[in-house]
Design an enzyme around this catalytic site. Structure first.
Site, PDB file in Angstrom:
ATOM      1  N   ARG A  43      -5.524   8.568  -3.789  1.00 12.58           N
ATOM      2  CA  ARG A  43      -4.170   8.118  -4.127  1.00 12.58           C
ATOM      3  C   ARG A  43      -3.233   8.540  -3.006  1.00 12.58           C
ATOM      4  O   ARG A  43      -3.635   9.224  -2.060  1.00 12.58           O
ATOM      5  CB  ARG A  43      -3.718   8.618  -5.502  1.00 12.58           C
ATOM      6  N   ALA A  45       0.176   6.646  -0.803  1.00 16.42           N
ATOM      7  CA  ALA A  45       0.279   5.350  -0.121  1.00 16.42           C
ATOM      8  C   ALA A  45      -0.545   5.244   1.178  1.00 16.42           C
ATOM      9  O   ALA A  45      -1.343   4.311   1.337  1.00 16.42           O
ATOM     10  CB  ALA A  45       1.752   5.018   0.112  1.00 16.42           C
ATOM     11  N   ASP A 232       6.273   5.084  -1.541  1.00 19.64           N
ATOM     12  CA  ASP A 232       5.209   4.099  -1.800  1.00 19.64           C
ATOM     13  C   ASP A 232       5.594   2.712  -1.309  1.00 19.64           C
ATOM     14  O   ASP A 232       4.736   1.891  -0.998  1.00 19.64           O
ATOM     15  CB  ASP A 232       4.887   4.053  -3.296  1.00 19.64           C
ATOM     16  N   ASN A 241       9.059   5.673  -5.153  1.00 19.68           N
ATOM     17  CA  ASN A 241       8.169   6.824  -5.001  1.00 19.68           C
ATOM     18  C   ASN A 241       7.831   7.358  -6.396  1.00 19.68           C
ATOM     19  O   ASN A 241       8.313   6.831  -7.410  1.00 19.68           O
ATOM     20  CB  ASN A 241       8.812   7.899  -4.114  1.00 19.68           C
TER      21      ASN A 241
HETATM   22  O1  MRU Z   1       0.315   7.885  -8.064  1.00 23.33           O
HETATM   23  P1  MRU Z   1       0.136   8.489  -6.688  1.00 23.33           P
HETATM   24  O2  MRU Z   1      -0.401   9.868  -6.726  1.00 23.33           O
HETATM   25  O3  MRU Z   1      -0.641   7.565  -5.769  1.00 23.33           O
HETATM   26  O4  MRU Z   1       1.604   8.559  -6.104  1.00 23.33           O
HETATM   27  C1  MRU Z   1       1.789   9.053  -4.816  1.00 23.33           C
HETATM   28  C2  MRU Z   1       3.207   9.160  -4.402  1.00 23.33           C
HETATM   29  O5  MRU Z   1       4.097   8.739  -5.108  1.00 23.33           O
HETATM   30  C3  MRU Z   1       3.483   9.699  -3.045  1.00 23.33           C
HETATM   31  O6  MRU Z   1       4.674  10.396  -3.019  1.00 23.33           O
HETATM   32  C4  MRU Z   1       3.568   8.532  -2.055  1.00 23.33           C
HETATM   33  O7  MRU Z   1       2.423   7.728  -2.146  1.00 23.33           O
HETATM   34  C5  MRU Z   1       3.748   8.977  -0.653  1.00 23.33           C
HETATM   35  S1  MRU Z   1       2.308   9.762  -0.050  1.00 23.33           S
HETATM   36  C6  MRU Z   1       2.496  10.120   1.590  1.00 23.33           C
END
Ligand code: MRU
Length: 331
Positions: A43, A45, A232, A241
């Site tokens: 997980r 982004a 994201d 995000n």
């Molecule tokens: O649901 P997730 O864990 O994939 O969510 C991740 C986030 O919201 C992060 O803050 C985002 O992807 C940035 S990661 C560099």
């Protein structure tokens, strides 16, 4: 620690097992990768961008093909499935589309496989390089003695390596600055407590865990003086995000604390505005249970968005690999 790489298929750290165990999953079929993305075994982004890229490469190798047309159709079909696994982070489909485009230029099955894997490796390598640049740019905003509040996990584990928001912290520390971190636990899946605390402590970086609802008191008491989060998807009017980011930004504005977003350019989707982006809603069990322990009556009505939207006028600056965009940001 590299989150995802190619070795006879895709190998990725199973983030659902952290912080207890550092275990790798080996995906030899696209279905296994899709399952890993859905379960959040991988997980974040930028890590999803690499997963999408490697996923298309995996589709080339997961079985035999009799003709060029067959492999091309298979790739197009699987690429769409991978890209739609999680809708909010734009990076997943960026990685998928990039490798698909390259692979479809191949004029034989072997060439398609070669092009796909080469491009996926480039996507992964580029992520590490751009995160170092984000880190270097962002470190200019941090002073010796700063304490940074972060949300979710925008570190090594959310990228191929180094991180975006946590990459900024790492780079500033590498420059010799003394930087401390406060991490929100990030309910309901606790990426903050399970992943951010884990990877920062592993690197010997000073981190304090707080509940998401402690953000107000932490700011009011002056325990943090900067906020840095990842993203994201960045659209014309703001930033998507992890759920809770918007609350953090409002609190930061109220307390006069700079609110920074660190993200690569591939997270920008400036054709779109917020109302055009789908916010992933996840299953009610994430709120109903902690392991097998029931946390609310089973019939409770639940709303569980995985992300939220922060309007651009709450963002002090966006740190990218190319530049820092300062408030007021007008795309
Ligand atoms: O649901 P997730 O864990 O994939 O969510 C991740 C986030 O919201 C992060 O803050 C985002 O992807 C940035 S990661 C560099």
């Amino acid at each position: 620690m590299r989150t995802i790489f190619w070795e006879n298929g895709i190998r990725l750290i199973d983030q659902t097992k952290l912080p207890e165990k550092e275990e790798y999953i080996h995906c030899k079929k696209v279905e296994e990768l899709i399952d890993a993305i859905k379960r959040l075994a991988i997980r974040g982004a930028p890590a999803l961008e690499a997963a999408g890229a490697y996923g298309v490469a995996l589709a080339c190798f997961e079985r035999d093909f009799k003709s060029l047309e067959e492999i091309r159709n298979h790739l197009i079909f699987e690429a769409e499935k991978i890209a739609n696994t999680r809708p909010t982070a734009v990076n997943l489909s960026v990685g998928v589309q990039r490798v698909l485009k390259k692979a479809l230029n191949g004029s034989s099955i072997e060439e398609i496989r070669k092009f796909a894997l080469e491009e996926a490796e480039i996507v992964a390598k580029e992520d590490l390089n751009r995160n170092k640049k984000i880190g270097k740019n962002g470190a200019k905003l941090l002073k010796d003695g700063d304490t940074v509040l972060t949300h979710c996990n925008a570190g090594r584990l959310a990228t191929v390596d180094w991180g975006t928001a946590l990459g900024v912290v790492r780079s500033a520390i590498e420059e010799g600055k003394n930087i401390k971190v406060f991490a929100c636990e990030t309910r309901p899946l606790n990426q903050g407590s399970r992943l951010t605390c884990y990877e920062l402590m592993k690197d010997g970086i000073d981190v304090t865990l707080i509940t998401d609802s402690a953000v107000g008191i932490v700011m009011r008491k002056g325990l943090v003086n900067k906020v840095i989060v990842g993203a994201d998807r960045i659209v014309r009017d703001g930033v998507f995000n992890k759920i809770g980011t918007y609350t953090l930004a409002i609190n930061a504005k109220f307390h006069g604390i700079p609110f920074y977003v660190a993200a690569p350019k591939s997270t920008f989707d400036l054709q779109k505005r917020s109302e055009e982006v789908l916010i992933e809603e996840r299953c009610k069990d994430e709120l109903l249970f902690c392991g097998t322990k029931l946390l609310a009556p089973k019939e409770t009505r639940i709303y569980n968005p995985a992300f939220d939207f922060t309007p651009i006028n709450l963002v002090s600056a966006i740190i990218t690999e190319e530049e820092i965009l300062f408030y007021p940001i007008n795309f």
